[in-house]
Design a protein around this motif. Structure first.
Motif, PDB file in Angstrom:
ATOM      1  N   LEU A  31      -1.855  -8.286  30.666  1.00 36.43           N
ATOM      2  CA  LEU A  31      -2.546  -9.261  29.811  1.00 36.43           C
ATOM      3  C   LEU A  31      -2.000 -10.683  29.971  1.00 36.43           C
ATOM      4  O   LEU A  31      -2.269 -11.543  29.135  1.00 36.43           O
ATOM      5  CB  LEU A  31      -2.460  -8.817  28.352  1.00 36.43           C
ATOM      6  CG  LEU A  31      -3.157  -7.489  28.049  1.00 36.43           C
ATOM      7  CD1 LEU A  31      -2.899  -7.067  26.609  1.00 36.43           C
ATOM      8  CD2 LEU A  31      -4.646  -7.576  28.335  1.00 36.43           C
ATOM      9  N   THR A  32      -1.271 -10.930  31.056  1.00 31.45           N
ATOM     10  CA  THR A  32      -0.769 -12.271  31.337  1.00 31.45           C
ATOM     11  C   THR A  32      -1.946 -13.238  31.417  1.00 31.45           C
ATOM     12  O   THR A  32      -2.959 -12.956  32.071  1.00 31.45           O
ATOM     13  CB  THR A  32       0.023 -12.278  32.664  1.00 31.45           C
ATOM     14  OG1 THR A  32       1.093 -11.330  32.553  1.00 31.45           O
ATOM     15  CG2 THR A  32       0.571 -13.651  32.968  1.00 31.45           C
ATOM     16  N   ASN A  33      -1.837 -14.369  30.736  1.00 38.32           N
ATOM     17  CA  ASN A  33      -2.859 -15.423  30.706  1.00 38.32           C
ATOM     18  C   ASN A  33      -4.176 -14.974  30.068  1.00 38.32           C
ATOM     19  O   ASN A  33      -5.220 -15.553  30.343  1.00 38.32           O
ATOM     20  CB  ASN A  33      -3.113 -15.995  32.102  1.00 38.32           C
ATOM     21  CG  ASN A  33      -1.877 -16.651  32.669  1.00 38.32           C
ATOM     22  OD1 ASN A  33      -1.125 -17.307  31.955  1.00 38.32           O
ATOM     23  ND2 ASN A  33      -1.638 -16.457  33.955  1.00 38.32           N
ATOM     24  N   ILE A  59      -0.593 -11.129  21.713  1.00 40.56           N
ATOM     25  CA  ILE A  59      -0.164 -10.296  22.831  1.00 40.56           C
ATOM     26  C   ILE A  59       1.353 -10.414  22.863  1.00 40.56           C
ATOM     27  O   ILE A  59       1.895 -11.449  23.247  1.00 40.56           O
ATOM     28  CB  ILE A  59      -0.772 -10.762  24.164  1.00 40.56           C
ATOM     29  CG1 ILE A  59      -2.296 -10.666  24.115  1.00 40.56           C
ATOM     30  CG2 ILE A  59      -0.203  -9.938  25.331  1.00 40.56           C
ATOM     31  CD1 ILE A  59      -3.008 -11.285  25.302  1.00 40.56           C
ATOM     32  N   PRO A  60       2.070  -9.372  22.396  1.00 41.34           N
ATOM     33  CA  PRO A  60       3.534  -9.454  22.351  1.00 41.34           C
ATOM     34  C   PRO A  60       4.125  -9.501  23.755  1.00 41.34           C
ATOM     35  O   PRO A  60       3.509  -9.019  24.709  1.00 41.34           O
ATOM     36  CB  PRO A  60       3.962  -8.170  21.637  1.00 41.34           C
ATOM     37  CG  PRO A  60       2.724  -7.511  21.152  1.00 41.34           C
ATOM     38  CD  PRO A  60       1.571  -8.119  21.865  1.00 41.34           C
ATOM     39  N   ASN A  61       5.317 -10.063  23.851  1.00 41.29           N
ATOM     40  CA  ASN A  61       6.021 -10.085  25.138  1.00 41.29           C
ATOM     41  C   ASN A  61       6.595  -8.717  25.440  1.00 41.29           C
ATOM     42  O   ASN A  61       7.057  -8.038  24.526  1.00 41.29           O
ATOM     43  CB  ASN A  61       7.143 -11.136  25.117  1.00 41.29           C
ATOM     44  CG  ASN A  61       6.582 -12.528  25.279  1.00 41.29           C
ATOM     45  OD1 ASN A  61       5.616 -12.732  25.997  1.00 41.29           O
ATOM     46  ND2 ASN A  61       7.188 -13.474  24.592  1.00 41.29           N
ATOM     47  N   PRO A  62       6.585  -8.301  26.686  1.00 39.38           N
ATOM     48  CA  PRO A  62       5.958  -8.957  27.822  1.00 39.38           C
ATOM     49  C   PRO A  62       4.471  -8.606  27.890  1.00 39.38           C
ATOM     50  O   PRO A  62       4.089  -7.475  27.580  1.00 39.38           O
ATOM     51  CB  PRO A  62       6.706  -8.361  29.017  1.00 39.38           C
ATOM     52  CG  PRO A  62       7.027  -6.974  28.593  1.00 39.38           C
ATOM     53  CD  PRO A  62       7.295  -7.065  27.102  1.00 39.38           C
ATOM     54  N   PRO A  63       3.626  -9.539  28.301  1.00 41.98           N
ATOM     55  CA  PRO A  63       2.196  -9.255  28.388  1.00 41.98           C
ATOM     56  C   PRO A  63       1.863  -8.180  29.430  1.00 41.98           C
ATOM     57  O   PRO A  63       0.794  -7.574  29.369  1.00 41.98           O
ATOM     58  CB  PRO A  63       1.569 -10.606  28.756  1.00 41.98           C
ATOM     59  CG  PRO A  63       2.678 -11.417  29.310  1.00 41.98           C
ATOM     60  CD  PRO A  63       3.940 -10.917  28.684  1.00 41.98           C
ATOM     61  N   VAL A  94      -9.380 -17.002  32.183  1.00 45.72           N
ATOM     62  CA  VAL A  94     -10.074 -17.901  33.105  1.00 45.72           C
ATOM     63  C   VAL A  94      -9.694 -17.498  34.513  1.00 45.72           C
ATOM     64  O   VAL A  94      -8.509 -17.412  34.855  1.00 45.72           O
ATOM     65  CB  VAL A  94      -9.704 -19.377  32.825  1.00 45.72           C
ATOM     66  CG1 VAL A  94     -10.396 -20.300  33.819  1.00 45.72           C
ATOM     67  CG2 VAL A  94     -10.056 -19.751  31.387  1.00 45.72           C
ATOM     68  N   ASP A  95     -10.714 -17.230  35.365  1.00 44.48           N
ATOM     69  CA  ASP A  95     -10.431 -16.805  36.739  1.00 44.48           C
ATOM     70  C   ASP A  95     -10.141 -17.998  37.641  1.00 44.48           C
ATOM     71  O   ASP A  95     -10.132 -19.153  37.188  1.00 44.48           O
ATOM     72  CB  ASP A  95     -11.549 -15.921  37.287  1.00 44.48           C
ATOM     73  CG  ASP A  95     -12.846 -16.667  37.593  1.00 44.48           C
ATOM     74  OD1 ASP A  95     -12.891 -17.916  37.504  1.00 44.48           O
ATOM     75  OD2 ASP A  95     -13.835 -15.988  37.940  1.00 44.48           O
ATOM     76  N   SER A  96      -9.921 -17.738  38.909  1.00 42.99           N
ATOM     77  CA  SER A  96      -9.552 -18.786  39.864  1.00 42.99           C
ATOM     78  C   SER A  96     -10.666 -19.803  40.095  1.00 42.99           C
ATOM     79  O   SER A  96     -10.425 -20.885  40.629  1.00 42.99           O
ATOM     80  CB  SER A  96      -9.137 -18.167  41.203  1.00 42.99           C
ATOM     81  OG  SER A  96     -10.200 -17.392  41.731  1.00 42.99           O
ATOM     82  N   ASN A  97     -11.894 -19.487  39.686  1.00 50.87           N
ATOM     83  CA  ASN A  97     -13.026 -20.414  39.810  1.00 50.87           C
ATOM     84  C   ASN A  97     -13.305 -21.144  38.498  1.00 50.87           C
ATOM     85  O   ASN A  97     -14.376 -21.717  38.328  1.00 50.87           O
ATOM     86  CB  ASN A  97     -14.281 -19.662  40.258  1.00 50.87           C
ATOM     87  CG  ASN A  97     -14.132 -19.081  41.633  1.00 50.87           C
ATOM     88  OD1 ASN A  97     -13.627 -19.734  42.542  1.00 50.87           O
ATOM     89  ND2 ASN A  97     -14.542 -17.828  41.788  1.00 50.87           N
ATOM     90  N   SER A  98     -12.350 -21.099  37.563  1.00 54.30           N
ATOM     91  CA  SER A  98     -12.472 -21.732  36.249  1.00 54.30           C
ATOM     92  C   SER A  98     -13.602 -21.151  35.401  1.00 54.30           C
ATOM     93  O   SER A  98     -14.173 -21.831  34.556  1.00 54.30           O
ATOM     94  CB  SER A  98     -12.642 -23.250  36.389  1.00 54.30           C
ATOM     95  OG  SER A  98     -11.517 -23.800  37.020  1.00 54.30           O
ATOM     96  N   VAL A  99     -13.921 -19.894  35.640  1.00 57.36           N
ATOM     97  CA  VAL A  99     -14.935 -19.191  34.864  1.00 57.36           C
ATOM     98  C   VAL A  99     -14.222 -18.297  33.846  1.00 57.36           C
ATOM     99  O   VAL A  99     -13.303 -17.559  34.203  1.00 57.36           O
ATOM    100  CB  VAL A  99     -15.836 -18.333  35.778  1.00 57.36           C
ATOM    101  CG1 VAL A  99     -16.815 -17.501  34.957  1.00 57.36           C
ATOM    102  CG2 VAL A  99     -16.571 -19.213  36.778  1.00 57.36           C
TER     103      VAL A  99
END
Length: 118
Positions: A31-33, A59-63, A94-99
């Motif tokens: 669940l990072t980012n 989202i508790p650490n670590p994600p 948000v994916d690498s295409n800013s979507v």
């Protein structure tokens, strides 16, 4: 497709629900980012503020452990009307295409039991 699970809450109680996110292949979901939102409503179409409640979600650490916690304080749960509610939980990133990609991970009914002691 979202997992379906019914929940029961007591009015006037602190509520904490822990959700473990797992991929369809059984791997723990990273669940990072990611962001989490969760809402309960008296009906799917409710818009009145008395019939809509948003959960505090973290989202508790670590994600990378794949856990989400959604909470309501006793003050907030004390204002909920008794009876059945619907709810869902969504994660987004948000994916690498800013979507922004959104996924519903959990849904179901919540039954709120009335409190006697205030």
């Amino acid at each position: 497709m979202a997992t379906y699970e019914d929940l029961e809450f007591d009015q006037g109680s602190d509520i904490a629900v822990s959700i473990e996110c797992v991929e369809t292949n059984g791997d723990i979901k990273d669940l990072t980012n990611h962001a989490v939102t969760a809402t309960m409503k008296r009906t799917y179409s409710s818009t009145d503020s008395a019939d809509v409640q948003t959960f505090n979600c973290i989202i508790p650490n670590p994600p990378t452990a794949g856990f989400i916690t959604m909470n309501l304080t006793n003050t907030i749960s004390g204002t909920l009307r008794k009876g059945r509610w619907v709810y869902d939980v969504e994660i987004s990133h948000v994916d690498s295409n800013s979507v922004t990609l959104r996924e519903r991970i959990l849904e179901g009914m919540i039954t709120v039991s009335p409190q006697v002691t205030t």
